[in-house]
Design a protein around this motif. Structure first.
Motif, short mmCIF file in Angstrom:
data_model
loop_
_atom_site.label_atom_id
_atom_site.label_comp_id
_atom_site.label_asym_id
_atom_site.label_seq_id
_atom_site.Cartn_x
_atom_site.Cartn_y
_atom_site.Cartn_z
N TYR A 334 26.82 22.13 -12.71
CA TYR A 334 27.76 22.19 -11.58
C TYR A 334 28.22 20.79 -11.20
O TYR A 334 27.41 20.00 -10.77
N PRO A 335 29.46 20.47 -11.43
CA PRO A 335 30.53 21.26 -12.00
C PRO A 335 30.33 21.44 -13.51
O PRO A 335 29.80 20.54 -14.15
N ASN A 369 32.68 11.33 -14.72
CA ASN A 369 33.29 12.67 -14.72
C ASN A 369 32.34 13.72 -15.28
O ASN A 369 32.77 14.62 -16.01
N VAL A 370 31.05 13.59 -14.99
CA VAL A 370 30.09 14.60 -15.42
C VAL A 370 29.28 15.03 -14.19
O VAL A 370 29.38 14.40 -13.14
N PRO A 436 31.34 28.51 -4.88
CA PRO A 436 32.40 27.61 -4.40
C PRO A 436 32.98 26.82 -5.57
O PRO A 436 32.24 26.34 -6.42
N ASP A 437 34.28 26.74 -5.61
CA ASP A 437 34.95 26.09 -6.73
C ASP A 437 34.80 24.57 -6.63
O ASP A 437 35.27 23.97 -5.67
N PRO A 438 34.14 23.95 -7.61
CA PRO A 438 33.94 22.51 -7.51
C PRO A 438 35.20 21.70 -7.82
O PRO A 438 35.25 20.50 -7.53
N LEU A 441 36.86 19.22 -5.36
CA LEU A 441 36.12 18.00 -5.09
C LEU A 441 36.12 17.05 -6.29
O LEU A 441 36.11 15.84 -6.13
N TRP A 442 36.15 17.62 -7.48
CA TRP A 442 35.92 16.80 -8.67
C TRP A 442 37.19 16.35 -9.40
O TRP A 442 37.15 15.40 -10.18
N SER A 444 40.25 15.50 -8.05
CA SER A 444 41.22 14.62 -7.41
C SER A 444 40.51 13.43 -6.79
O SER A 444 39.29 13.38 -6.72
N GLY A 445 41.30 12.49 -6.33
CA GLY A 445 40.77 11.25 -5.78
C GLY A 445 41.57 10.09 -6.35
O GLY A 445 42.14 10.21 -7.44
N GLU A 446 41.64 9.00 -5.61
CA GLU A 446 42.54 7.90 -5.98
C GLU A 446 42.23 7.35 -7.37
O GLU A 446 43.10 7.22 -8.22
N THR A 448 40.18 8.73 -9.70
CA THR A 448 40.17 9.80 -10.71
C THR A 448 41.59 10.06 -11.21
O THR A 448 41.82 10.23 -12.41
N GLU B 199 38.11 6.06 -2.95
CA GLU B 199 37.97 7.49 -3.30
C GLU B 199 36.72 8.06 -2.63
O GLU B 199 36.76 9.16 -2.05
N ILE B 259 29.69 10.05 -8.82
CA ILE B 259 29.09 11.33 -9.25
C ILE B 259 28.04 11.78 -8.24
O ILE B 259 28.00 12.94 -7.83
N ARG B 262 29.52 12.95 -4.90
CA ARG B 262 30.08 14.31 -5.05
C ARG B 262 28.97 15.34 -5.16
O ARG B 262 29.05 16.42 -4.58
N ARG B 269 27.59 21.79 0.57
CA ARG B 269 28.59 22.86 0.60
C ARG B 269 28.00 24.19 0.12
O ARG B 269 28.21 25.23 0.71
N LYS B 273 27.15 27.86 2.25
CA LYS B 273 27.83 29.12 1.92
C LYS B 273 26.96 30.34 2.18
O LYS B 273 25.80 30.34 1.81
#
Lengths: 455, 273
Positions: A334-335, A369-370, A436-438, A441-442, A444-446, A448, B199, B259, B262, B269, B273
């Protein structure tokens, strides 16, 4: 022979005959872009890359016109950049002795000020042919290697993917393949300087390769630190000349420039079979080298100790990889792949996303990005494990201990994190709550987004 | 009485100067300042303006030069003098320099150098701390190499000034285009680091609006590390030309921070839920 059978032979043959030249053509074409290496068409170099990889990127300044001879260069640059002239005057190039000609600026940089070049190893090899031939010969031993270092950096997925100003440091060190002054700093170009261990540590330091810390903490390094200042560094790297070995004494014994020709354990980055016939040859070379000072049996034992340390490390690493692969199989990362920016530079990944786990799946480029648990494993593998390996190879028992302790802790933390991911995953299933869809959060961002658009 | 003492002291120092011989004996900072004010008011004023003088724990004359005139200048020029106060060998500000090529060459060759020479004109094969940060003996430390602030971008009006002052130092050894290219690249590299921090700041601001502080402790810790350590490492790596600080201690570490931040928000989060 039936017509059908003839077809069975001809069709594959024709396909092969087309595919092979097409492959060669594609590789050749892919190297023709604005960057360099296999993915050269996908990126544009920073101006500073000219200094790390002059062969591909250096273009002469055009601010000064004319052709100049040695003394003219000197007289002008004495005012413009006095430091390099002082350096050159103190070098053997300025007074080579034995009736040899002085090696002026123009010998390496050319005469025409609008067509100057930065000297590559080939240029130095014009005079230092033995060293250059050895340096190039190192390529046949494969990774790890000084001579292949630049290709390795340029063809790395994350180097291609990331904004080039961000990854400038990669080329700074990997430039050891493209110029000689990484070790023999300009404009002194001193062999004695390169024999000192400090010459190596600008690059050989930091989390994945703490060569400096592990060597200096070893008995060898401690002797060097205590007495090295008084040793005669003009002597060649041979038996009897130095009381304790330095980086170069072992890795460039006799001054040979095939730095990594005896490498068996491949930096600790992947598991190897230490007992292949090829590695037996290397082991004998190591034993012969250690025997400059140590007993043969003792040396063999040390190397066997390193084999054992590696086996132990890999049992821990594979345990962690197993946990990660199970999570991937159960869809519990996750993600998950596909819910985060794709693996760099891989069109297949955008169709069939897949998390990379371990060396052979390319995790060396999958440290951003992991998901957090993948990054945890990356650090266990790339920092704790490689550090432990360097400690073992350089004889720093404390570093080995700390590295293995860190791996043990990382494994416990990864197990706990995996259990949490399982619990959360199952909770979400049971409650039939939508996961919840990650992605929000994952994805977008300046930075990224900048990374996605401006690699 | 005090005034008389001051007059006497002043008379003594002027007398000493007239002999063009540094007076022997041990001195305290006030005595150094009193005498050197007469000799080189500009130097003393520069020091008074500097962060060395204004800092809570001031770096006084004596702290760097020692309390006597024997080799007072050459002692202060050596790296060891700076390193003690600036966090010791393992502090990033020091370590990023001592593992750079400049730092390595200084470490290897300093014992053969004539440290009586001025900190200018490439009198030293490689720059020590003071060569750049107190170039030409400028005692307003850091003005010769103007300090970049890692958390904020350099304004366009400042940019020229920063480049010019740096160029004046670097060009003792390096070609003009090389300096410009390295400077521009460094600025872009630092901006990418700042981008990562921004970010994270956006993510944190959103998270703080949605979740209890107790659920965000890990994220806050990571965010702080990002701002105070890893971004600074990028900056130190650029300024001291240490590839290891630019990358492993810097950019690659910032990637890890993003990472983990996030991840921590994700957890808050999913638990909610």
């Amino acid at each position: 022979m039936s017509r059908k059978r003839v077809r069975y032979i001809w069709i594959p043959l024709i396909i092969v005959l087309i595919a092979i030249p097409a492959g060669f053509f594609y590789v050749d074409w892919s190297k023709g872009g604005s960057g360099a290496g296999l993915y050269s068409r996908k990126w544009v170099p920073e101006a500073v890359f000219a200094y790390w990889n002059p062969d591909d990127f250096y273009r002469s300044v055009d601010s000064v016109m004319g052709e100049f001879e040695g003394e003219q260069c000197i007289s002008c640059h004495e005012a413009v950049t006095p430091g390099i002239v002082k350096d050159w005057r103190a070098s053997r190039h300025s007074r080579p002795g034995d009736g040899k000609d002085t090696v002026y600026c123009s010998a390496c940089h050319g005469n025409n000020h609008q067509e100057l070049h930065l000297p590559t190893p080939e240029v130095c090899g014009g005079c230092h042919s033995t060293q250059h031939a050895q340096f190039v010969d190192e390529k046949r031993f494969g990774f790890p290697s000084h001579a292949l270092a630049m290709e390795r950096a340029l063809d790395a997925e994350h180097f291609v993917d990331k904004p080039k100003a961000e990854v400038t440091a990669c080329l700074n060190c990997h430039s050891v393949a493209s110029k000689c002054d990484s070790c023999h700093t300009r404009h002194r170009f001193n062999a004695a300087e390169a024999r000192r261990p400090e010459a190596c540590i600008t690059c050989h330091s930091g989390p994945p390769h703490p060569d400096d810390e592990t060597y200096f903490a070893s008995a060898h390094g401690q002797l060097y630190l205590a007495e090295g200042e008084r040793w005669d560094w003009s002597k060649p790297l041979r038996k009897g000349n130095y009381k304790a070995p330095t980086c170069a004494y072992c890795h460039m014994d006799q001054g040979r420039h095939q730095v990594a020709d005896k490498s068996m354990w491949k930096f600790g980055i992947k598991q190897i079979n230490p007992l292949t016939s090829g590695n037996e040859v290397k082991r004998k070379q190591w034993v012969a080298l250690c025997s400059d000072c140590h007993e043969e049996d003792w040396s063999r034992q040390q190397l066997a100790g390193l084999d054992a340390e590696r086996r132990q490390a890999w049992s821990k690493l594979y345990a962690a990889e197993g946990i990660l692969k199970q999570l991937r199989a159960d869809g519990l990362l996750y993600p998950a792949a596909g819910e985060r920016p794709p693996y760099p530079n891989d069109w297949l990944d955008s169709i069939r996303p897949r998390a990379r786990i371990g060396f052979f799946e390319g995790q060396a480029s999958a440290f951003y990005n992991v998901s957090p648990i993948e990054r945890d494993y990356f650090e266990m593998w790339y920092f704790d494990n490689l550090g432990a390996y360097k400690g073992a190879a350089h004889g720093d028992a404390g570093f080995v201990l700390r590295g293995h302790e860190a791996m043990d802790q990382a494994l416990v933390a990864i197990e706990a994190a995996a259990a949490k991911l399982r619990r959360l995953g199952e909770m979400e299933k049971k409650a039939q709550a939508r996961r919840p869809d990650p992605a929000a959060l994952w994805l977008s961002g300046e930075y990224t987004e900048f990374n996605r658009e401006r690699n | 009485m005090k005034r008389l003492l001051a007059i006497l002291l002043f008379g003594f120092s002027v007398g000493a100067m007239a002999g063009a011989q540094a007076p022997e004996g041990e001195f305290q900072n006030s005595a150094c300042l009193e005498c050197h004010q007469q000799q080189d008011a500009e130097l003393v004023a520069a020091w008074r303006d500097s962060v060395h003088a204004t800092a809570e724990k001031a770096a006084t004359c004596v702290a760097c030069h020692g309390n006597n005139h024997d080799k007072a200048a050459s002692r202060a020029r050596r790296d060891a003098t700076c390193i003690d106060c600036h966090g010791g060998q393992k502090a990033p500000a020091v370590h990023s320099y001592t593992t750079s090529k400049h730092g390595i060459l200084t470490r290897l060759e300093q014992k053969d150098w004539d440290w009586e020479q001025a900190l200018a004109s490439a009198n030293y094969r490689a720059p020590g701390c003071a060569y750049c940060h107190m170039h030409s003996g400028n005692h307003d430390v850091g003005t010769a190499i103007r300090t970049w602030r890692p958390e904020q971008a350099t304004g366009s009006d400042e940019r020229e000034q920063v480049q010019d002052t740096m160029r004046a130092v670097c060009q003792d050894c390096h070609a003009p285009r090389y300096i410009t290219n390295l400077f521009d690249n460094g600025e872009r590299m630092l901006n990418i680091g700042r981008m990562k921090v921004r970010e994270a700041a956006v993510l944190m601001a959103q998270a703080r609006g949605s979740y209890q502080p107790a659920g965000l402790e890990d994220a806050e810790k990571q965010f702080l590390k990002m701002k105070t350590q890893h971004l600074k490492n990028v900056y130190l790596g650029i300024a001291h030309q240490s590839p290891d600080y630019q990358w492993w201690h810097g950019q690659a570490a910032l990637d890890g921070d993003l990472i983990r931040i996030r991840g921590a928000i994700d957890q808050a989060r999913r638990l909610l839920k």
